[in-house]
Each structure stands twice: as C-alpha cells, then as structure tokens.
Design an enzyme around this catalytic site. Structure first.
Site, mmCIF file in Angstrom:
data_model
loop_
_atom_site.group_PDB
_atom_site.id
_atom_site.type_symbol
_atom_site.label_atom_id
_atom_site.label_comp_id
_atom_site.label_asym_id
_atom_site.label_seq_id
_atom_site.Cartn_x
_atom_site.Cartn_y
_atom_site.Cartn_z
ATOM 1 N N HIS A 105 10.607 -22.498 -54.630
ATOM 2 C CA HIS A 105 10.439 -21.054 -54.744
ATOM 3 C C HIS A 105 11.705 -20.350 -55.212
ATOM 4 C CE1 HIS A 105 7.580 -22.540 -51.673
ATOM 5 N NE2 HIS A 105 6.738 -21.761 -52.325
ATOM 6 N N HIS A 125 4.878 -18.131 -56.198
ATOM 7 C CA HIS A 125 3.776 -17.709 -57.037
ATOM 8 C C HIS A 125 4.288 -16.749 -58.120
ATOM 9 C CE1 HIS A 125 3.986 -14.697 -53.782
ATOM 10 N NE2 HIS A 125 3.302 -13.863 -54.527
ATOM 11 N N GLY A 159 -1.870 -16.849 -59.281
ATOM 12 C CA GLY A 159 -2.470 -15.768 -60.051
ATOM 13 C C GLY A 159 -2.590 -16.034 -61.535
ATOM 14 N N SER A 180 -8.317 -20.896 -56.759
ATOM 15 C CA SER A 180 -9.605 -20.211 -56.808
ATOM 16 C C SER A 180 -10.131 -20.015 -58.226
ATOM 17 C CB SER A 180 -9.504 -18.861 -56.102
ATOM 18 O OG SER A 180 -8.548 -18.028 -56.728
#
Length: 205
Positions: A105, A125, A159, A180
């Site tokens: 990260h 992210h 995302g 997702s």
C-alpha cells in the site's frame, strides 16, 4: 508485447460454490484466481481448491492468499502474501517454486517486497471502491510512482472497471485485479470479456 494480467479475487464473504462456477466458465481469460478467504481454515480451502480443479480450473491459475501451505500442497501457481503472512524471503526459502505476490500500500513496502524476492505486487486501492468504504483511494499518481520504482510487475486493484483499464496500464500497471466487477456481475463471462478486451487494447497502444 508483454501480456497484461487479469486477476480475479474472492471477497471472503460470498458463496464459494458460486465462485467455483464462475471460475469454471471464465478461466480461459484469467491469469490467476485468488482465494482470499481469511475465515476459512486449511481444510476448507483445500476442499474449495479440489472442487475448482475437478471442474477444470487449471492449478496454474490458482493462488491462495496467506495460506502458502495449501498452495504448496495442492501444487498451485502460488500464494499472495500480506502483512499477516510470512515475509517474502522466508516464504521463498520454505516453499521454492511458488509464484509469490505481495500486497502493498506504500512505496516503502513495495521496495521491501521486491528486495525480498516477490514475483509481483498487488497495489491499491487505486480508485474508490465499495469494498473499502470511507477509505481514501491512493490514486493514479501513487500507482505510477510505485510502478516506476520497481522492476517487478505491479497489478493494480480497487475500483477498476473496463473503462479505467487504459488509465492504470498507462500509469505502469502490468495488469488489474478485480473483485465485484466480475464476480457480482449479472453475467460474469460477459464482464470478464470486457476486461480482457480492454487489456488487449491497452497492450497494443
């Protein structure tokens, strides 16, 4: 040209029978499936792996997050390591031959993981995502810094939808990882083909 990677990650919450069914249908388009299931024990993960193999998902496209022992015993592609795992150097010494990814990260974490022998980094992210509610995304500039400072592939996560693939590849990412965007799509096969098409287009540009 370098082939850009597409990783699909389980979210640790959904039905793994469904994940297995999706994997059976889409594996020709995928570089790696990550079983990221921190609540599952070794026996449960082993059973999921065996079910996926039985349905034709290639062992060389399966990775286990954290549980290097399961990945090793099942002769899978490799394992994805995080802050809770063995460090890369110790994992490499104990389990030679596995492909080892490392989730990072920050810039310093990326340099450390590369120095210890990671084969690739999972960084994010990058964009705002429902899986990290309330957490500030790190953004394209940070991805570009990470990708430019290491020699190993950086896979971007967070995302990322097909219309953002070109942007992250232009920033230096060697591929994308998706949760997702595929596993919760109305038609996962259609969704994964869109990602594959976007990656192929970005590779050619």
């Amino acid at each position: 040209m370098t082939v850009l990677e597409l990783h699909i990650i389980s979210d640790g919450q959904n039905n793994l029978d469904r994940f297995t069914e999706i994997a059976q249908n889409i594996h020709p388009y995928i570089t790696a499936f990550h079983l990221r299931e921190p609540r599952r024990n070794a026996c449960e993960l082993w059973q999921v792996v065996q079910a996926m193999l039985a349905r034709g998902v290639p062992a060389n496209k399966l990775m286990i997050n954290d549980r290097i022992d399961v990945a090793w015993a099942a002769k899978l592609q490799g394992a994805q390591l995080s802050y809770r795992s063995l460090n890369v150097r110790d994992a490499r010494a104990a389990f030679p031959g596995l492909r080892l990814g490392c989730s990072v990260h920050e810039h310093e974490e990326a340099l450390l993981a590369e120095g210890q022998g990671a084969d690739f980094l999972l960084y994010g992210h990058v964009f705002e995502t429902a899986s990290k509610p309330g957490q500030q995304p790190r953004g394209i500039s940070a991805l570009e810094q990470i990708a430019g400072s290491v020699k190993i592939p950086v896979i971007a996560i967070g995302g990322i939808y097909p219309d953002r693939v070109h942007e992250v590849v232009a920033a230096g990412a060697a591929g994308v990882a998706v949760l997702s965007g595929v596993t919760q799509a109305a038609d996962p096969l259609v969704a994964v083909k869109k990602y594959a098409e976007a990656l192929n287009k970005a590779r050619r540009q």
